[in-house]
Every structure is written in structure tokens, then in C-alpha cells.
Motif scaffolding. Structure first.
Motif, PDB file in Angstrom:
ATOM      1  N   ASN A 189       0.897  -1.122   0.123  1.00 13.31           N
ATOM      2  CA  ASN A 189      -0.009  -0.044  -0.075  1.00 13.31           C
ATOM      3  C   ASN A 189       0.876   1.256   0.008  1.00 13.31           C
ATOM      4  O   ASN A 189       1.879   1.217   0.620  1.00 13.31           O
ATOM      5  CB  ASN A 189      -0.941  -0.088   1.362  1.00 13.31           C
ATOM      6  CG  ASN A 189      -2.053  -1.000   1.213  1.00 13.31           C
ATOM      7  OD1 ASN A 189      -2.392  -1.278   0.104  1.00 13.31           O
ATOM      8  ND2 ASN A 189      -2.376  -1.605   2.262  1.00 13.31           N
ATOM      9  N   SER A 213      -1.095   2.577  -7.943  1.00 18.62           N
ATOM     10  CA  SER A 213      -2.214   3.581  -8.567  1.00 18.62           C
ATOM     11  C   SER A 213      -1.653   4.640  -9.203  1.00 18.62           C
ATOM     12  O   SER A 213      -2.434   4.801 -10.485  1.00 18.62           O
ATOM     13  CB  SER A 213      -3.208   3.705  -7.392  1.00 18.62           C
ATOM     14  OG  SER A 213      -3.861   2.740  -7.009  1.00 18.62           O
ATOM     15  N   GLN A 271     -11.278   0.863  -8.960  1.00 18.86           N
ATOM     16  CA  GLN A 271     -11.550   2.084  -8.131  1.00 18.86           C
ATOM     17  C   GLN A 271     -11.152   3.410  -8.844  1.00 18.86           C
ATOM     18  O   GLN A 271     -10.085   3.429  -9.717  1.00 18.86           O
ATOM     19  CB  GLN A 271     -10.523   1.976  -6.887  1.00 18.86           C
ATOM     20  CG  GLN A 271     -10.602   0.645  -6.150  1.00 18.86           C
ATOM     21  CD  GLN A 271     -12.032   0.748  -5.589  1.00 18.86           C
ATOM     22  OE1 GLN A 271     -12.455   1.896  -4.925  1.00 18.86           O
ATOM     23  NE2 GLN A 271     -12.876  -0.209  -5.615  1.00 18.86           N
ATOM     24  N   ASP A 323      -7.784  -0.253 -11.619  1.00 17.69           N
ATOM     25  CA  ASP A 323      -7.421   0.108 -10.182  1.00 17.69           C
ATOM     26  C   ASP A 323      -7.715  -1.048  -9.040  1.00 17.69           C
ATOM     27  O   ASP A 323      -8.969  -1.141  -9.155  1.00 17.69           O
ATOM     28  CB  ASP A 323      -7.256   1.364  -9.841  1.00 17.69           C
ATOM     29  CG  ASP A 323      -6.243   1.579  -8.405  1.00 17.69           C
ATOM     30  OD1 ASP A 323      -5.241   1.079  -8.572  1.00 17.69           O
ATOM     31  OD2 ASP A 323      -6.565   2.490  -7.974  1.00 17.69           O
ATOM     32  N   GLU A 324      -7.009  -1.693  -8.427  1.00 19.08           N
ATOM     33  CA  GLU A 324      -7.146  -2.732  -7.360  1.00 19.08           C
ATOM     34  C   GLU A 324      -8.252  -3.545  -7.921  1.00 19.08           C
ATOM     35  O   GLU A 324      -9.251  -3.827  -7.330  1.00 19.08           O
ATOM     36  CB  GLU A 324      -7.952  -1.944  -6.170  1.00 19.08           C
ATOM     37  CG  GLU A 324      -6.849  -0.780  -5.571  1.00 19.08           C
ATOM     38  CD  GLU A 324      -7.555  -0.047  -4.325  1.00 19.08           C
ATOM     39  OE1 GLU A 324      -8.426  -0.517  -3.699  1.00 19.08           O
ATOM     40  OE2 GLU A 324      -7.248   0.890  -3.852  1.00 19.08           O
ATOM     41  N   ALA A 350      -9.964  -5.784  -5.190  1.00 18.73           N
ATOM     42  CA  ALA A 350     -10.937  -5.354  -4.421  1.00 18.73           C
ATOM     43  C   ALA A 350     -12.144  -5.314  -4.926  1.00 18.73           C
ATOM     44  O   ALA A 350     -13.259  -5.237  -4.353  1.00 18.73           O
ATOM     45  CB  ALA A 350     -10.364  -3.863  -4.190  1.00 18.73           C
ATOM     46  N   THR A 410      -3.480  -2.965 -11.046  1.00 17.25           N
ATOM     47  CA  THR A 410      -3.091  -3.182  -9.998  1.00 17.25           C
ATOM     48  C   THR A 410      -3.465  -4.001  -8.951  1.00 17.25           C
ATOM     49  O   THR A 410      -4.750  -4.221  -9.058  1.00 17.25           O
ATOM     50  CB  THR A 410      -2.920  -1.856  -9.269  1.00 17.25           C
ATOM     51  OG1 THR A 410      -4.260  -1.268  -8.639  1.00 17.25           O
ATOM     52  CG2 THR A 410      -2.359  -0.535  -9.920  1.00 17.25           C
ATOM     53  N   SER A 411      -2.773  -4.724  -8.062  1.00 12.88           N
ATOM     54  CA  SER A 411      -3.408  -5.698  -7.353  1.00 12.88           C
ATOM     55  C   SER A 411      -2.515  -6.134  -6.297  1.00 12.88           C
ATOM     56  O   SER A 411      -1.439  -5.766  -6.089  1.00 12.88           O
ATOM     57  CB  SER A 411      -3.824  -7.039  -8.064  1.00 12.88           C
ATOM     58  OG  SER A 411      -4.434  -7.824  -7.407  1.00 12.88           O
ATOM     59  N   HIS A 412      -3.295  -6.672  -5.015  1.00 13.50           N
ATOM     60  CA  HIS A 412      -2.446  -7.324  -4.098  1.00 13.50           C
ATOM     61  C   HIS A 412      -2.573  -8.768  -3.938  1.00 13.50           C
ATOM     62  O   HIS A 412      -1.872  -9.413  -2.945  1.00 13.50           O
ATOM     63  CB  HIS A 412      -2.823  -6.631  -2.692  1.00 13.50           C
ATOM     64  CG  HIS A 412      -2.900  -5.240  -2.264  1.00 13.50           C
ATOM     65  ND1 HIS A 412      -1.660  -4.848  -2.053  1.00 13.50           N
ATOM     66  CD2 HIS A 412      -3.763  -4.360  -2.507  1.00 13.50           C
ATOM     67  CE1 HIS A 412      -1.561  -3.423  -1.804  1.00 13.50           C
ATOM     68  NE2 HIS A 412      -3.018  -3.115  -2.031  1.00 13.50           N
TER      69      HIS A 412
END
Length: 433
Positions: A50, A55, A191, A327-328, A331, A360-362
Motif C-alpha cells: 500500500n 495506482s 477504483q 485499479d485494485e 478489491a 494493480t493488485s495485492h
């Protein structure tokens, strides 16, 4: 298709960083372009902790796309650029370099811009493998390629706070029109990447394209014989001539949510403010043991609703060859759906026009669905700056093609992990003595 993007002095990125979509090896999903001697990947994922700047790479692309679309009417008093907040960077220009493939030809767009003026702007192309200038601008001094006299009217409209490319959209010139259309066609999903500083813009800079009304319109089409989509079939196969509704149903079925159909009921809503408004009741039809049952849309899970809302923008991108900025990703969707979305962009039968997905990603599980040249890593430096690196060239050595990327990432081999071992913080939290 996107070839390369470089940005400098934007948000958390003070020094130049580059995202390249050039493939490092040949495989079925990459797209070869002999005219400029490279193959391009359809997917790129950015991973990192994070606040490390993941992003911001997408936001920089989104900013440039919106600048080309809106600078002429929105940059009246100030250019809404966002330089790095520390040191001398905030007084320097922000720089962007964008390379695109358009009908097999490489284009290169360069821009240096500050809060009060555009310092430099240029567009080049390589129609025969050699660089040719389309236009070049130093401050407000504009030079045009020979034969583009119809763009000479650009000079009369050029100001310190307007892009020449934005002005050229008013003229019907094929070269500049093709390039600007490709730039403004970037799609922002997930997002909103401009959510951090919306107050400085006079327009909705990063408007989400996941407007549910656009997806609803697909399911309001006349019903024909519905298609069932299987993974080895082409979602956009023109030989079957599927309707928009059939393709939308096929994409909905692809998610394996147990949804077989969609019912849309249009209603007139009395608003008390004059003319009645139009509303919709949406029901997703589920099938179990041969029995069909419609369920109200708002009783569906968040993941099902997200997938439903993505249908129109994703289909539109696959049909037109647009670039999607998501983005994300994790999520918004369940891991099985994120993997399915990646597969849609990777397979040539479902992506015949070279659409690209940048996300983007976790979710480290997604690394199992990506090649080494489709993974990018971010890390936050001590001065708050983003470090950005390609996994394929990490630490100056090639990552083996057979490597388990998820295992290597989680073990810290590639960095880009949050630092959860700082003793002073753990002590303040009472987790250690």
C-alpha cells in the motif's frame, strides 16, 4: 496497442519510470508487429505494498488521456498537474512519453507541462521504420510536418494552457485524429484512479466507465437464440454473428455465477420535479436443477454486481481494441473472476483486436496467471518516492520462465512487500516487549 509509457515528476514518481508492454519471449497470446520489430503483451499487472505508487502509474496514464480530451476547455486558469510534493520537484515540469501501435505503425507522443504552461509537446510516427515528425511545439512555437497544412489553424487557438493535440481533434486530419482517438479511448474501471484529489479539477477527470445503464442497454436488445459460451470458443466470433445481448449473456455465463439470463423491466418514476424519470428493475435469472428463478439485482453479491456492471465496458474494449486501466482489481472481484478477466484479454479468440488490460493488485495468486514480462513491482523509498521495476529484469538478472512467481514474490525475492517487521512500531502496538 500500448507499447511504452514513461512518466516523471507525477505524484509519488519524481524520477522517470517506464512501463513497457514489449514481450520478452514468443508465446500464443503476444501480438507481433513486424513493422517495428516487437511483440506486445495484452496484460500487465502492478504489485506492491500500500502507498507504494501502484495506482499512480495508472493515474498518470489516465491524466494524460483526460488532458488530451479536455485541456482546451478545462485548463483556463491552471493546468491540474500533480508534481512530486517534496524538494525541488514541485517547481519542475512533469513529463510524459507515450508510445502506441496504431494499425501496425508506431507513434510516440512527448509532453512536458507545468502548472502554468505547456513547455514542450510533440508527436512522431514511424510509418516506414524511420522517425518522422507529425508536429513539434516549443512553448507556443508550433512546427508541422509537410503536407499537414490543414492543421495550420491550430496556431491561432494555441495558448500556454492548451495541448496542441487537443486542438487538432477539431480538424479532420487522419494521422492526428487516429492517435488522439486511441489516447482518449483509455477506459478507467475498478477504483477511480483520480479519487485522491478530485477538488482541483473543474471536470470529472477520471469518470468511471462502469455506468450500469450501459450494461442494461445490452440486455434490452431483442432476444434471439442465446449462446452458451465455453472457454475454447470465441466470445466475439463474427462467424456466429451474435447479437450484443447474446455476447453479454455469454460473458455473464462465463463467470460461472449460476446466472442464465437477465430480465429488465423499465418503469416510470414520479420525481415530483416535473417530467417523470425512467428507472429499471433488474433481475438475474438463476438456474438450479433445471428450475429457473429470477432474483432482484440488489440481492446479488457484490462480486456478481461488479461483474454485471463490467460487461459493457469490457465487451466494448474487446471489440475496439481499447486499453483498460483497472485499479485494485482484487478489491472489485473474486479471485476466480479476476483470473477469468485476465484470460479474456490474453486469448486471441476473445480479444481479436489487441485490447489491453493494465491493473494493480495485492492478490499474489494472480501471479500464477501472468508471465514474467507481465509483472511490474513498486516499492516506496525512504523519501516517499516510488521505485518501479519490471520483474523480467529484476536485479539485473532474468527471472526463469519456469519460476513460481507467487512463491518468489511472497518470499521477498523481488522486494515490493510491506515492511511489517519494524520493531518500534510493533512495540508501540504492544505486540512485542
Amino acid at each position: 496497442m500500448l507499447i511504452r509509457f514513461e512518466v516523471e515528476n507525477f505524484r509519488s514518481i519524481p524520477e522517470p519510470v517506464e512501463l513497457s508492454m514489449i514481450a520478452v519471449d514468443d508465446r500464443p497470446e503476444v501480438r507481433a508487429y513486424p513493422k517495428f520489430g516487437a511483440s506486445l503483451v495484452p496484460v500487465a499487472g502492478i504489485f506492491g505494498p500500500n502507498a507504494s505508487g501502484k495506482s499512480n502509474m495508472l493515474a498518470a496514464l489516465g491524466w494524460l488521456s483526460t488532458a488530451v480530451r479536455h485541456s482546451l476547455r478545462a485548463w483556463d486558469d491552471e493546468i491540474p498537474v500533480e508534481p512530486f510534493a517534496f524538494g525541488h520537484a514541485k517547481s519542475r515540469d512533469s513529463s510524459f512519453a507515450l508510445e502506441l501501435e496504431i494499425e501496425g505503425v508506431r507513434f510516440e507522443y512527448l509532453l512536458d507541462v507545468g502548472r502554468h504552461r505547456v513547455s514542450y509537446e510533440a508527436l512522431f510516427h514511424y510509418p516506414e521504420g524511420r522517425r518522422r515528425r507529425v508536429f513539434e511545439r516549443e512553448a507556443n512555437d508550433l512546427t508541422l510536418q509537410r503536407g499537414l497544412g490543414e492543421l495550420s489553424g491550430t496556431r491561432a487557438l494555441l495558448t500556454d494552457r492548451s495541448l496542441a493535440l487537443s486542438i487538432m481533434r477539431r480538424f479532420d486530419e487522419p494521422i492526428t485524429s487516429a492517435f488522439s482517438r486511441s489516447v482518449i479511448r483509455f477506459k478507467d474501471l475498478g477504483q477511480p484512479v483520480g479519487r485522491h484529489r478530485p477538488s482541483i479539477f473543474r471536470f470529472n477527470q477520471y469518470k468511471r466507465t462502469t455506468d450500469i445503464r450501459s450494461t442494461i442497454s445490452l440486455f434490452q436488445m431483442p432476444r434471439n437464440e442465446e449462446l452458451e459460451f465455453h472457454e475454447d470458443e470465441a466470445l466475439l466470433d463474427k462467424s456466429q454473428s451474435p447479437s450484443d445481448r447474446q455476447q453479454a449473456i455469454a460473458l455473464l455465463q462465463l463467470a460461472d455465477l449460476g446466472v442464465a439470463d437477465v430480465e429488465i423491466e423499465e418503469k416510470r418514476i414520479e420525481s415530483g420535479r416535473g417530467e417523470p424519470a425512467t428507472g429499471y428493475t433488474i433481475r438475474l435469472v438463476h438456474v438450479a436443477d433445471g428450475e429457473r428463478a429470477p432474483f432482484d439485482y440488489y440481492h446479488e453479491s457484490a462480486g456478481t454486481q461488479t461483474w454485471f456492471e463490467l460487461i459493457e465496458p469490457v465487451l466494448d474494449a474487446l471489440r475496439s481494441g481499447a486499453t483498460v486501466l483497472f485499479d485494485e482489481l482484487d478489491a472489485s472481484l473474486h479471485p476466480t473472476l479476476t483470473a477469468q478477466l485476465i484470460k479474456l484479454f490474453k486469448q486471441k479468440n476473445s480479444n481479436p483486436h489487441g485490447a489491453q488490460l493494465l491493473f494493480t493488485s495485492h492478490d499474489t495468486n494472480l501471479l500464477n496467471h501472468l508471465n514474467r514480462d507481465e509483472v511490474w513491482l513498486t516499492q516506496k523509498a525512504s523519501n516517499g518516492a516510488t521505485r518501479f521495476a519490471a520483474l523480467s529484469d529484476f536485479a539485473g538478472e532474468r527471472v526463469r520462465r519456469s519460476a513460481n512467481l507467487e512463491s518468489g514474490y511472497l518470499s521477498g525475492r523481488f522486494g515490493a512487500l510491506p515492511d511489517v517487521s519494524r520493531p518500534e512500531i510493533l512495540r508501540d502496538l504492544g505486540l512485542i516487549g
